[in-house]
Design an enzyme around this catalytic site. Structure first.
Site, PDB file in Angstrom:
ATOM      1  CE  LYS A 262      -1.547   1.822   3.982  1.00 34.65           C
ATOM      2  NZ  LYS A 262      -1.346   3.269   4.171  1.00 34.65           N
ATOM      3  CG  ASN A 263       2.606   2.711   3.544  1.00 34.46           C
ATOM      4  OD1 ASN A 263       1.415   3.001   3.400  1.00 34.46           O
ATOM      5  ND2 ASN A 263       3.183   2.621   4.724  1.00 34.46           N
TER       6      ASN A 263
ATOM      7  CB  CYS B 234      -3.376   7.034  10.984  1.00 37.09           C
ATOM      8  SG  CYS B 234      -3.611   5.422  10.280  1.00 37.09           S
TER       9      CYS B 234
ATOM     10  NE  ARG C  76       1.269  10.765  10.447  1.00 37.66           N
ATOM     11  CZ  ARG C  76       0.993   9.672   9.740  1.00 37.66           C
ATOM     12  NH1 ARG C  76      -0.051   8.958  10.035  1.00 37.66           N
ATOM     13  NH2 ARG C  76       1.770   9.313   8.753  1.00 37.66           N
TER      14      ARG C  76
ATOM     15  CG  ASP D 140       3.432   1.804   9.378  1.00 39.84           C
ATOM     16  OD1 ASP D 140       3.099   2.670  10.208  1.00 39.84           O
ATOM     17  OD2 ASP D 140       3.517   2.033   8.153  1.00 39.84           O
TER      18      ASP D 140
ATOM     19  NE  ARG E 298      -6.494   4.869   6.034  1.00 41.16           N
ATOM     20  CZ  ARG E 298      -5.444   5.196   6.773  1.00 41.16           C
ATOM     21  NH1 ARG E 298      -5.526   5.279   8.058  1.00 41.16           N
ATOM     22  NH2 ARG E 298      -4.286   5.460   6.204  1.00 41.16           N
TER      23      ARG E 298
HETATM   24  C1  UD1 Z   1       4.834   6.972   6.181  1.00 42.43           C
HETATM   25  C2  UD1 Z   1       3.922   5.798   6.085  1.00 42.43           C
HETATM   26  C3  UD1 Z   1       3.370   5.427   7.453  1.00 42.43           C
HETATM   27  C4  UD1 Z   1       4.509   5.232   8.450  1.00 42.43           C
HETATM   28  C5  UD1 Z   1       5.445   6.411   8.442  1.00 42.43           C
HETATM   29  C6  UD1 Z   1       6.693   6.181   9.278  1.00 42.43           C
HETATM   30  C7  UD1 Z   1       2.958   5.971   3.869  1.00 42.43           C
HETATM   31  C8  UD1 Z   1       1.747   6.217   3.052  1.00 42.43           C
HETATM   32  N1  UD1 Z   1       2.819   6.122   5.185  1.00 42.43           N
HETATM   33  O1  UD1 Z   1       4.050   8.070   6.648  1.00 42.43           O
HETATM   34  O2  UD1 Z   1       2.607   4.232   7.319  1.00 42.43           O
HETATM   35  O3  UD1 Z   1       3.987   5.053   9.749  1.00 42.43           O
HETATM   36  O4  UD1 Z   1       5.885   6.686   7.092  1.00 42.43           O
HETATM   37  O5  UD1 Z   1       7.394   5.069   8.828  1.00 42.43           O
HETATM   38  O6  UD1 Z   1       3.990   5.615   3.357  1.00 42.43           O
HETATM   39  N2  UD1 Z   1       7.368  14.583  10.354  1.00 42.43           N
HETATM   40  C9  UD1 Z   1       7.637  15.912  10.587  1.00 42.43           C
HETATM   41  N3  UD1 Z   1       7.439  16.811   9.573  1.00 42.43           N
HETATM   42  C10 UD1 Z   1       7.006  16.418   8.339  1.00 42.43           C
HETATM   43  C11 UD1 Z   1       6.748  15.061   8.104  1.00 42.43           C
HETATM   44  C12 UD1 Z   1       6.939  14.172   9.132  1.00 42.43           C
HETATM   45  O7  UD1 Z   1       8.017  16.285  11.695  1.00 42.43           O
HETATM   46  O8  UD1 Z   1       6.860  17.272   7.463  1.00 42.43           O
HETATM   47  C13 UD1 Z   1       7.586  13.597  11.451  1.00 42.43           C
HETATM   48  C14 UD1 Z   1       6.337  12.781  11.779  1.00 42.43           C
HETATM   49  O9  UD1 Z   1       5.516  13.455  12.707  1.00 42.43           O
HETATM   50  C15 UD1 Z   1       6.941  11.517  12.339  1.00 42.43           C
HETATM   51  C16 UD1 Z   1       8.217  11.348  11.517  1.00 42.43           C
HETATM   52  O10 UD1 Z   1       8.509  12.642  10.973  1.00 42.43           O
HETATM   53  O11 UD1 Z   1       7.288  11.681  13.687  1.00 42.43           O
HETATM   54  C17 UD1 Z   1       8.121  10.357  10.391  1.00 42.43           C
HETATM   55  O12 UD1 Z   1       6.951  10.610   9.624  1.00 42.43           O
HETATM   56  P1  UD1 Z   1       6.901  10.346   8.066  1.00 42.43           P
HETATM   57  O13 UD1 Z   1       8.004   9.411   7.669  1.00 42.43           O
HETATM   58  O14 UD1 Z   1       6.809  11.613   7.331  1.00 42.43           O
HETATM   59  O15 UD1 Z   1       5.505   9.601   7.914  1.00 42.43           O
HETATM   60  P2  UD1 Z   1       4.664   9.536   6.579  1.00 42.43           P
HETATM   61  O16 UD1 Z   1       5.590   9.655   5.425  1.00 42.43           O
HETATM   62  O17 UD1 Z   1       3.524  10.468   6.648  1.00 42.43           O
END
Ligand code: UD1
Length: 422
Positions: free
Chosen positions: A22-23, A115, A120, A309, A401
């Site tokens: 999915k991701n 989620c 986030r 995850d 989802r």
């Molecule tokens: C992706 C995955 C999700 C997984 C996560 C972490 C998908 C669709 N989703 O989510 O399933 O749980 O990676 O492996 O691939 N952060 C910031 N600023 C930002 C973005 C993120 O501070 O602009 C922080 C987040 O709050 C979190 C960390 O960085 O603590 C990692 O998040 P991130 O890797 O961005 O998660 P996603 O890419 O949204």
């Protein structure tokens, strides 16, 4: 709204196929925006998140056809505004931002939903886009990015307080494929899904090196062409079924997996006393519940570390594993909503500052529980498999989802699971 009814106590046995990731699928589907030619993407799991992404692409003007796991997308003529009604449903919709900005010079996106696992933010995504020369403005819950004269390659460090960002890396990498000059992303996410996206983009004609490491270099090109691509196996779905097999199995085979991607999860399952054996090719594994399971300490971290995850599902396994386990989530420290529900089933768990202390109990008992997010719902299904009695899990849309036909796959393994319409 569907409910899952799980009758505890059955023994899982047999073999199933793991679906496409999915991701990996979500950003790859979004990346089709970067070209006006046909993209054919195979092994896209039939889950509601990929359906939302397809709806967003259609709403942007893409021509999309889906037949079983294969999706054909043609983005000949698209608009640059992603509709709020669809974007708000799924956090990963943010990854249309990079491709739209690169292709159209403008992107309007609502702040995404997704989620409920804590705050986030998208600041790192925006930092990356600004580094590429985009102007960022906020109004009415929307983010508008503009780069009327095109994006320009730049060097940037995308490390946040919790480490790298997966979708942030994806977004910048996609945008940079069409930027003028060279982009260097330091502290990039190294997840297999980022590498799969880079492989897809390279086959479209992009010039990306270093994906799968912490430093990605993208040499911008003028345009990209169409391509066919097969998505990698879903390592989190595989890990979830590994945990199910360790919890309630008597020999379960998972086909269509990737051993490399499962190293940290495999190590955790083995450390907790169960056995995992891969075939020589590393694309199939056999999980056998151990005779003397034991508690383990786990800390989530970016790939190749133990994935956040898979935190909830492992917590469910450890809830009935003798001994004390300490589980720390460094990526999403608030991601412990499943614990309150597990406690209602008799689990002994204490939460303290992003850490769960789990004392294994002999037996959980069925209770009506509520799914709160995607992986938390999977944890409740796992716990229910071993609980005494019948567990009703409501708000199953969370699980739909990200897990393709989870009830059917569990039934194939011998679990007693029913989906009830309420
Ligand atoms: C992706 C995955 C999700 C997984 C996560 C972490 C998908 C669709 N989703 O989510 O399933 O749980 O990676 O492996 O691939 N952060 C910031 N600023 C930002 C973005 C993120 O501070 O602009 C922080 C987040 O709050 C979190 C960390 O960085 O603590 C990692 O998040 P991130 O890797 O961005 O998660 P996603 O890419 O949204």
């Amino acid at each position: 709204m569907d409910k899952l009814v799980v009758h505890g106590g059955s023994v899982l046995k047999g073999a199933i196929n793991i679906s496409g990731s999915k991701n990996a699928s979500l950003p790859i589907l979004a990346a089709a925006i970067l070209t006006g030619e046909d993209c054919i993407i195979r092994r896209v799991p039939d889950v509601s998140d990929t359906n939302y992404m397809i709806q967003i692409l259609s709403a942007l003007g893409a021509d999309v056809e889906r037949s079983s796991g294969t999706v054909r997308i043609t983005c000949a003529d698209i608009t640059d505004e992603a509709p709020y009604e669809l974007v708000r449903r799924m956090r990963a919709s943010i990854c249309v931002m990079g491709p739209l900005l690169a292709r159209k010079g403008r992107a309007v996106i609502s702040l995404p939903g997704g989620c409920v696992i804590g705050d986030r933010p998208v600041d790192l995504h925006l930092k990356g886009m600004e580094a590429l020369g985009a102007k960022v403005e906020f109004e009415g819950g929307n983010i508008t990015l503009t780069a009327p004269n095109g994006l320009v390659g730049a060097e940037m460090d995308l490390r946040g307080d919790s480490g790298p960002t997966v979708l942030g890396t994806d977004n910048v990498m996609m945008a940079a494929t069409l930027a003028e000059g060279i982009t260097v992303i330091e502290s990039a996410a190294a997840e297999p899904e980022v590498l799969d996206l880079a492989n897809f983009l390279n086959s479209l004609g992009a010039k990306i090196t270093g994906a799968g490491t912490r430093r990605i270099v993208i040499e911008g090109v003028k345009e990209l062409k169409g391509v066919e691509h097969t998505v990698i196996p879903d390592r989190i779905e595989a890990g979830t079924f590994m945990a199910a097999a360790a919890l309630a199995g008597e020999g379960v085979t998972l086909n269509r997996v990737n051993r490399e991607h499962l190293k940290a999860i495999t190590a955790a399952i083995i450390k907790s006393g169960h056995s995992v054996e891969f075939n020589e090719a590393g694309d199939s594994c056999f999980i056998q519940r151990g005779e003397n399971p034991q508690g383990v300490d786990l800390t989530t971290s970016p790939y190749p570390g133990y994935p956040t995850d898979m935190q909830a599902q492992m917590t469910a396994l450890l809830a009935t594993t003798p001994g004390t386990s300490v589980i720390k989530d460094t990526i999403f420290p608030q991601r412990f909503m499943h614990c309150a529900e597990l406690k209602r089933m008799g689990a002994d768990i204490k939460i303290d500052h992003g850490t769960a202390i789990v004392r294994g109990v002999e037996q959980l008992s069925a209770a009506p529980v509520m799914a709160s997010d995607l992986r938390a719902s999977a944890a409740l299904v796992l716990a229910a498999l071993r609980a005494k009695g019948t567990t009703e899990i409501s708000r199953v849309y969370h699980i739909d989802r990200g897990y393709e036909h989870i009830d059917e796959k569990l039934l194939m393994l011998g679990a007693k699971v029913e989906r009830v319409r309420v």
